[in-house]
Each structure stands twice: as structure tokens, then as C-alpha cells.
Design an enzyme around this catalytic site. Structure first.
Site, mmCIF file in Angstrom:
data_model
loop_
_atom_site.group_PDB
_atom_site.id
_atom_site.type_symbol
_atom_site.label_atom_id
_atom_site.label_comp_id
_atom_site.label_asym_id
_atom_site.label_seq_id
_atom_site.Cartn_x
_atom_site.Cartn_y
_atom_site.Cartn_z
ATOM 1 C CB SER A 1 -0.907 0.009 1.234
ATOM 2 O OG SER A 1 -1.551 1.259 1.330
ATOM 3 C CE LYS B 1 -11.168 -0.316 -1.558
ATOM 4 N NZ LYS B 1 -11.107 0.408 -2.835
ATOM 5 C CG ASN C 1 -17.385 -6.683 -16.483
ATOM 6 O OD1 ASN C 1 -16.210 -6.316 -16.440
ATOM 7 N ND2 ASN C 1 -17.858 -7.639 -15.709
HETATM 8 N N1 LIG Z 1 -6.339 4.430 -9.200
HETATM 9 C C1 LIG Z 1 -6.971 4.030 -8.123
HETATM 10 O O1 LIG Z 1 -7.036 4.726 -7.100
HETATM 11 C C2 LIG Z 1 -7.667 2.703 -8.132
HETATM 12 C C3 LIG Z 1 -8.721 2.460 -7.243
HETATM 13 C C4 LIG Z 1 -9.363 1.218 -7.272
HETATM 14 C C5 LIG Z 1 -8.930 0.243 -8.185
HETATM 15 N N2 LIG Z 1 -7.906 0.526 -9.031
HETATM 16 C C6 LIG Z 1 -7.480 -0.492 -10.027
HETATM 17 O O2 LIG Z 1 -8.608 -0.842 -10.802
HETATM 18 C C7 LIG Z 1 -8.549 -2.208 -11.207
HETATM 19 C C8 LIG Z 1 -9.853 -2.907 -10.876
HETATM 20 O O3 LIG Z 1 -10.082 -2.876 -9.467
HETATM 21 P P1 LIG Z 1 -11.429 -3.478 -8.822
HETATM 22 O O4 LIG Z 1 -11.325 -3.233 -7.369
HETATM 23 O O5 LIG Z 1 -12.623 -3.016 -9.574
HETATM 24 O O6 LIG Z 1 -11.232 -5.058 -9.105
HETATM 25 P P2 LIG Z 1 -12.371 -6.156 -9.287
HETATM 26 O O7 LIG Z 1 -13.591 -5.830 -8.503
HETATM 27 O O8 LIG Z 1 -11.680 -7.466 -9.058
HETATM 28 O O9 LIG Z 1 -12.770 -6.064 -10.860
HETATM 29 C C9 LIG Z 1 -11.864 -6.459 -11.869
HETATM 30 C C10 LIG Z 1 -12.404 -6.049 -13.233
HETATM 31 O O10 LIG Z 1 -11.422 -6.386 -14.243
HETATM 32 C C11 LIG Z 1 -12.033 -7.249 -15.218
HETATM 33 N N3 LIG Z 1 -11.037 -8.183 -15.750
HETATM 34 C C12 LIG Z 1 -10.046 -8.820 -15.077
HETATM 35 N N4 LIG Z 1 -9.345 -9.598 -15.918
HETATM 36 C C13 LIG Z 1 -9.911 -9.458 -17.158
HETATM 37 C C14 LIG Z 1 -9.639 -10.014 -18.443
HETATM 38 N N5 LIG Z 1 -8.633 -10.891 -18.639
HETATM 39 N N6 LIG Z 1 -10.420 -9.621 -19.484
HETATM 40 C C15 LIG Z 1 -11.443 -8.746 -19.305
HETATM 41 N N7 LIG Z 1 -11.744 -8.190 -18.117
HETATM 42 C C16 LIG Z 1 -10.985 -8.553 -17.051
HETATM 43 C C17 LIG Z 1 -13.133 -7.956 -14.466
HETATM 44 O O11 LIG Z 1 -14.071 -8.493 -15.376
HETATM 45 P P3 LIG Z 1 -14.974 -9.757 -14.953
HETATM 46 O O12 LIG Z 1 -16.098 -9.193 -14.129
HETATM 47 O O13 LIG Z 1 -15.414 -10.325 -16.244
HETATM 48 O O14 LIG Z 1 -14.107 -10.700 -14.161
HETATM 49 C C18 LIG Z 1 -13.685 -6.795 -13.622
HETATM 50 O O15 LIG Z 1 -14.475 -5.935 -14.415
HETATM 51 C C19 LIG Z 1 -7.313 -2.785 -10.491
HETATM 52 O O16 LIG Z 1 -6.251 -2.803 -11.415
HETATM 53 C C20 LIG Z 1 -7.031 -1.795 -9.385
HETATM 54 O O17 LIG Z 1 -5.659 -1.735 -9.047
HETATM 55 C C21 LIG Z 1 -7.279 1.734 -9.035
#
Ligand SMILES: NC(=O)c1ccc[n+]([C@@H]2O[C@H](COP(=O)([O-])OP(=O)(O)OC[C@H]3O[C@@H](n4cnc5c(N)ncnc54)[C@H](OP(=O)(O)O)[C@@H]3O)[C@@H](O)[C@H]2O)c1
Length: 281
Positions: free
Chosen positions: A14, A65, A152
Site C-alpha cells: 500500500s 471494503k 464488462n
Molecule cells: N487508481 C486508483 O485509485 C484505483 C482504485 C481502485 C482500483 N484501481 C485499479 O482498478 C482495477 C480494478 O479494481 P477493482 O477493485 O474493480 O477489481 P475487481 O472488482 O476485481 O474487478 C476487476 C475487473 O477487471 C475485469 N477483468 C479482469 N481480468 C480481465 C480479463 N482478462 N479480461 C477482461 N476483463 C478482465 C473484471 O471483469 P470480470 O467481471 O469479467 O471478471 C472486472 O471488471 C485494479 O487494477 C485496481 O488496481 C485503481
């Protein structure tokens, strides 16, 4: 001395302690912010006892969360909408939970693009349907951007998101993953919220060949800072916004609440975190 924390599992990666530590130093505050590893079975106990242990509050990150949402006594309206909590504090003996990802995402666009960016023609395309997608969609919806299309890989999750955040069916629309390129052609704002493009993951397979001139492409992935999606968008002359600013801005409300000072997201803070991201691990 005010004390705050970030809890998660794992927690050693983190960047929140670096961000809050910078602000504590900058404002000359006698406070602390520490990363604490908490296992899922210990979450409720931790949240119910941190005030007695001298903490003003803290951040909650993966995988806690949604569970924290269920543990807190009261939630802000944003936390209620997203059914997830990333910031906690105690007020008059009541354990409160907020979700600051919405504010983080929107403040980053505001700071990066300047006033007026939100008059986007063609609406927004949000790619992804996970926890982060919900915060992004809620922020765009609050700002009045219409329509918002959500694509998605797992269609059912996009449909759930649309139903949960837009019960009347007026603002949001789920689009099929196969129609991603067509939806991207129509959108004035394209946001990647999937983990595609992150270091170690394949890139997001999207052609921006016919994107609207002047379209904005944002990625919330911030490792690497310039994802393949952003590099492609930049090469096509589109406006780009990286994901680091969201991480920095989502930290602002918590710091204000626990330490009583409004911190600023500055180039100096950004440089500090970029240096950490680029340091060989
Ligand atoms: N900048 C920031 O402050 C911030 C804040 C939060 C998160 N993030 C980043 O955002 C990303 C998502 O976070 P999250 O918390 O939403 O995770 P999450 O709830 O696990 O969701 C992951 C998302 O990625 C998709 N995905 C994963 N692998 C894939 C693939 N091979 N092909 C197509 N879609 C794929 C999933 O689709 P499916 O539903 O089909 O599995 C889902 O929509 C992470 O990389 C995280 O580090 C950044």
C-alpha cells in the site's frame, strides 16, 4: 497525537502510508499513519476497537471494503450506494464509513483536465464491472454525464451494476463486451476500470482508430503510469488521464477528517509516489 491506519491483506504494497506520511510532515503535524495487516476473520473486532486503542480512524482496502460496509454503524450516502467502505472514523461513539473513490476519481479528472471537461459529447464508456467501476460510474452519474455505457467481460456483472446504480433505467446502459469498439467510437470519455493493462496483465484490446477527436481516455490502473491504452490514446492525439491521481485524491477526505487539515495533491506528492512506483522492488 492523532493516529490513523490503513488495513488490508496483504498491506505491505500500500502506498497510503507514503501519501499520508508526506502530508503529516508537510503540515508539521504530530500524528501517525500506519499500514496494519488484518485478516478477514479479525476485521470486525479491529473496526469495533480501534477508537479504544487510540486511533482516529483509517482506510480500508482489499479485501475488506464490502465486509467493512456491513460492520460500520452508519454510512455516508456514497458508501450506501456503492455498498463498500474505504474510510472509517468514530463520531460521538458511532462508527462511520465513507467511500472516497468517487471523489478521488472525479477530483483527478477535474485537476488533470480543468474546468469544463465534463461537457462530454457522446457520453461515457466505462469498461469493467468490478468494485472500482461502481465508484467511477457513480461519479460520472452524479456529474450529470449521459449516457453512461458499461461493458464488462462478464455480462451479468455489468447488468447488476446498471440495475443497482440506476434502478429507474434512465442513465446507464450495459453493452456487450463484443461491442466494445463500437461503443468506444461513440463515447466522449472512455474509462478503463479493469485490471487489463496492469503490469503482468495483458493489455486491453481496444482499437481507438475511430475515436471522437478530442475524446478523453482515462485509466485507473497506475502501474505502469502510462498503460498501453493510454499510450495508444496519446498516439492518436486524444486527451489522457492516468490512474495515480485517483489514488492521491481519494486520500484527501480521510486525512481531513482524522487530522483536521485539508491536504493538497501537489506535483511534489505525485513525484514522491512515482519514485516509489519506479523503485526496483
Ligand atoms: N487508481 C486508483 O485509485 C484505483 C482504485 C481502485 C482500483 N484501481 C485499479 O482498478 C482495477 C480494478 O479494481 P477493482 O477493485 O474493480 O477489481 P475487481 O472488482 O476485481 O474487478 C476487476 C475487473 O477487471 C475485469 N477483468 C479482469 N481480468 C480481465 C480479463 N482478462 N479480461 C477482461 N476483463 C478482465 C473484471 O471483469 P470480470 O467481471 O469479467 O471478471 C472486472 O471488471 C485494479 O487494477 C485496481 O488496481 C485503481
Amino acid at each position: 497525537m492523532a493516529k490513523a491506519f490503513v488495513i488490508g491483506q496483504p498491506i505491505q504494497h500500500s502506498r497510503s502510508p507514503l501519501i499520508h506520511g508526506h502530508w503529516l510532515r508537510k503540515h508539521g503535524l504530530d500524528g501517525s499513519y500506519e499500514g496494519i495487516e488484518v485478516a478477514p476473520q479479525d476485521l470486525a473486532r479491529f473496526l469495533k476497537s480501534f477508537a479504544a486503542n487510540g486511533y482516529a480512524g483509517g482506510n480500508v482496502t482489499i479485501p475488506h471494503k464490502e465486509a467493512a460496509f456491513a460492520v460500520v454503524d452508519r454510512r455516508t450516502s456514497r458508501a450506501e450506494r456503492l455498498r463498500a467502505v474505504n474510510t472509517v472514523w468514530v463520531e460521538d461513539g458511532v462508527l462511520w464509513g465513507d467511500n472516497t473513490d468517487v471523489e478521488g476519481f472525479m477530483a483527478n479528472l477535474d485537476q488533470s483536465l480543468g474546468e469544463g471537461w465534463d461537457a462530454v459529447e457522446g457520453g461515457a464508456l466505462v469498461i469493467g464491472g468490478g468494485g472500482a467501476a461502481r465508484g467511477v460510474v457513480a461519479g460520472l452519474q452524479e456529474r450529470g454525464i449521459r449516457p453512461i455505457r458499461v461493458a464488462n467481460r462478464t455480462a451479468a456483472k455489468a447488468a447488476d451494476l446498471v440495475r443497482d446504480l440506476d434502478p429507474t433505467g434512465q442513465d446507464l446502459e450495459a453493452v456487450a463486451w463484443e461491442d466494445l469498439n463500437e461503443a468506444a467510437r461513440q463515447a466522449g470519455l472512455i474509462v478503463n476500470t479493469t485490471s487489463l493493462g496492469m503490469a503482468g496483465q495483458p493489455p486491453l484490446d481496444i482499437a481507438l482508430t475511430d475515436a471522437k477527436p478530442g475524446a478523453i481516455v482515462a485509466d485507473i490502473v497506475y502501474v505502469p503510469l502510462k498503460t498501453p491504452l493510454l499510450a495508444t490514446a496519446e498516439a492518436r492525439g486524444l486527451r489522457i488521464v492516468d490512474g495515480l491521481g485517483m489514488l492521491l485524491h481519494q486520500a484527501v477526505p480521510g486525512f481531513r477528517r482524522w487530522f483536521g487539515v485539508e491536504p493538497r495533491v501537489t506535483p511534489e506528492l505525485r513525484a514522491l509516489i512515482v519514485a516509489d512506483l519506479e523503485r526496483p522492488k
